[in-house]
Write an enzyme that holds these catalytic residues in place. Structure first.
Site, mmCIF file in Angstrom:
data_model
loop_
_atom_site.group_PDB
_atom_site.id
_atom_site.type_symbol
_atom_site.label_atom_id
_atom_site.label_comp_id
_atom_site.label_asym_id
_atom_site.label_seq_id
_atom_site.Cartn_x
_atom_site.Cartn_y
_atom_site.Cartn_z
ATOM 1 N N LYS A 76 0.837 -1.217 0.000
ATOM 2 C CA LYS A 76 0.000 0.000 0.000
ATOM 3 C C LYS A 76 0.867 1.261 0.000
ATOM 4 O O LYS A 76 0.794 2.102 0.897
ATOM 5 C CB LYS A 76 -0.974 0.034 1.174
ATOM 6 C CG LYS A 76 -2.002 -1.093 1.165
ATOM 7 C CD LYS A 76 -3.046 -0.914 2.245
ATOM 8 C CE LYS A 76 -4.069 -2.029 2.281
ATOM 9 N NZ LYS A 76 -3.571 -3.296 2.811
HETATM 10 O O1 S5P Z 1 -9.581 -2.841 1.837
HETATM 11 C C1 S5P Z 1 -8.755 -3.676 2.188
HETATM 12 C C2 S5P Z 1 -7.544 -3.856 1.509
HETATM 13 C C3 S5P Z 1 -6.690 -4.860 1.912
HETATM 14 S S1 S5P Z 1 -5.329 -5.193 0.916
HETATM 15 N N1 S5P Z 1 -9.021 -4.485 3.248
HETATM 16 C C4 S5P Z 1 -8.169 -5.468 3.668
HETATM 17 O O2 S5P Z 1 -8.507 -6.175 4.620
HETATM 18 N N2 S5P Z 1 -6.963 -5.640 3.033
HETATM 19 C C5 S5P Z 1 -5.976 -6.650 3.478
HETATM 20 O O3 S5P Z 1 -6.557 -7.934 3.325
HETATM 21 C C6 S5P Z 1 -5.564 -6.527 4.949
HETATM 22 O O4 S5P Z 1 -4.409 -5.726 5.094
HETATM 23 C C7 S5P Z 1 -5.316 -7.972 5.339
HETATM 24 O O5 S5P Z 1 -3.986 -8.339 5.024
HETATM 25 C C8 S5P Z 1 -6.262 -8.781 4.438
HETATM 26 C C9 S5P Z 1 -7.558 -9.183 5.092
HETATM 27 O O6 S5P Z 1 -7.326 -10.074 6.133
HETATM 28 P P1 S5P Z 1 -8.507 -10.827 6.906
HETATM 29 O O7 S5P Z 1 -7.797 -11.575 7.965
HETATM 30 O O8 S5P Z 1 -9.445 -9.785 7.443
HETATM 31 O O9 S5P Z 1 -9.171 -11.727 5.876
#
Ligand code: S5P
Length: 258
Positions: free
Chosen positions: A94
């Site tokens: 990011k």
């Molecule tokens: O809008 C976003 C963009 C990203 S890249 N929302 C997110 O959650 N992410 C990333 O996706 C976040 O940094 C994390 O690494 C992953 C989601 O993880 P989870 O454990 O919630 O599925």
């Protein structure tokens, strides 16, 4: 907005970037649209998950600056596993600074991200110079960029105008920008690839603003091409079995939308 019914394979010829083509090709060949968000604090966990879940995924997403014991050997090993199991590595860095700074953050420093990450992402908040800075390092290494159009977190500031401006900046870099981090099908032309995080088999959220949708909803209703799943898999009792469930749900939804 729904995605047009072109298959991943049929979209390959519309892409301008070699990594975009490779991604659509391997999704079609492996029959998976699952990206694993490998959010670990140790190199060992990252490598174990890459090795075990590699056959189930099209992309492995890293946060390399979360790793406590990083050494360059880690990303070399990860690159070998990616080659073996045919997935791409996406460093979720990011980037969000001026072009000249991101150029150094991408190509230099201890992580040398451009040497091993096929895909990186950036916010366009600083303006188009951020894309140009990253392209000046990434293009000659055959890398690509995803722009953050919308986030999954509650209260984010990316309104419709921001999304439209993100799209218009992307259009000026068709050979480097391959798509978007998004919750909706912001751009339906077949060369744009939509990556959607905030995916879990049961919708809901976490205590820090994350908001989840199901794989079906992400793909069928919101036009996701690649679903990004972290805790839904990595915190499961049996992560491999859980990854198989997400992979099957993601592929079934893709076929249903076709
Ligand atoms: O809008 C976003 C963009 C990203 S890249 N929302 C997110 O959650 N992410 C990333 O996706 C976040 O940094 C994390 O690494 C992953 C989601 O993880 P989870 O454990 O919630 O599925």
């Amino acid at each position: 907005m729904k995605r047009p019914s072109l298959s991943y394979r049929a979209r390959i010829d519309y892409c301008h970037n070699p990594i975009a083509k490779k991604l659509l090709h391997l999704m079609d060949a492996k029959q998976t649209n699952l990206a694993l968000s490998a959010d670990f604090n140790t190199g060992q966990m990252l490598i174990e998950f890459a090795e075990q879940l590699g056959p189930e995924i099209c992309v492995l997403k890293t946060h390399i600056d979360m790793i406590d014991d990083f050494t360059p050997a880690l990303t070399r090993q990860l690159a070998e596993i990616a080659e073996k199991h045919e997935f791409l590595i996406f460093e979720d860095r990011k980037f969000a600074d001026i072009g000249n700074t991101v150029k150094h953050q991408y190509g230099k420093g201890i992580f040398r991200i451009a040497d091993w990450a096929h895909i990186v992402n950036a916010h366009v908040l600083p303006g188009p110079g951020i894309i140009e800075g990253l392209a000046s390092v990434g293009k000659e290494k055959e890398r690509c960029l995803i722009l953050l159009a919308e986030m999954s977190s509650a209260g984010h500031l990316m309104n419709a105008d921001y999304v439209a401006q993100t799209l218009s900046m992307a259009k000026n870099h068709l050979d480097f920008v391959i798509g978007f981090i998004t919750q909706h099908n912001v751009a339906s032309e077949p060369h744009w690839i939509n990556f959607t995080p905030g995916v879990k088999l049961s919708a809901g959220g976490d205590a820090l603003g994350q908001q989840y949708v199901t794989p079906e909803s992400a793909i069928i209703e919101h036009g996701a091409d690649v679903i990004i799943v972290g805790r839904g898999i990595i915190y499961a009792k049996d992560p491999l079995a859980e990854a198989v469930k997400y992979r099957e749900a993601g592929w079934k939804a893709y076929l249903a939308r076709a």
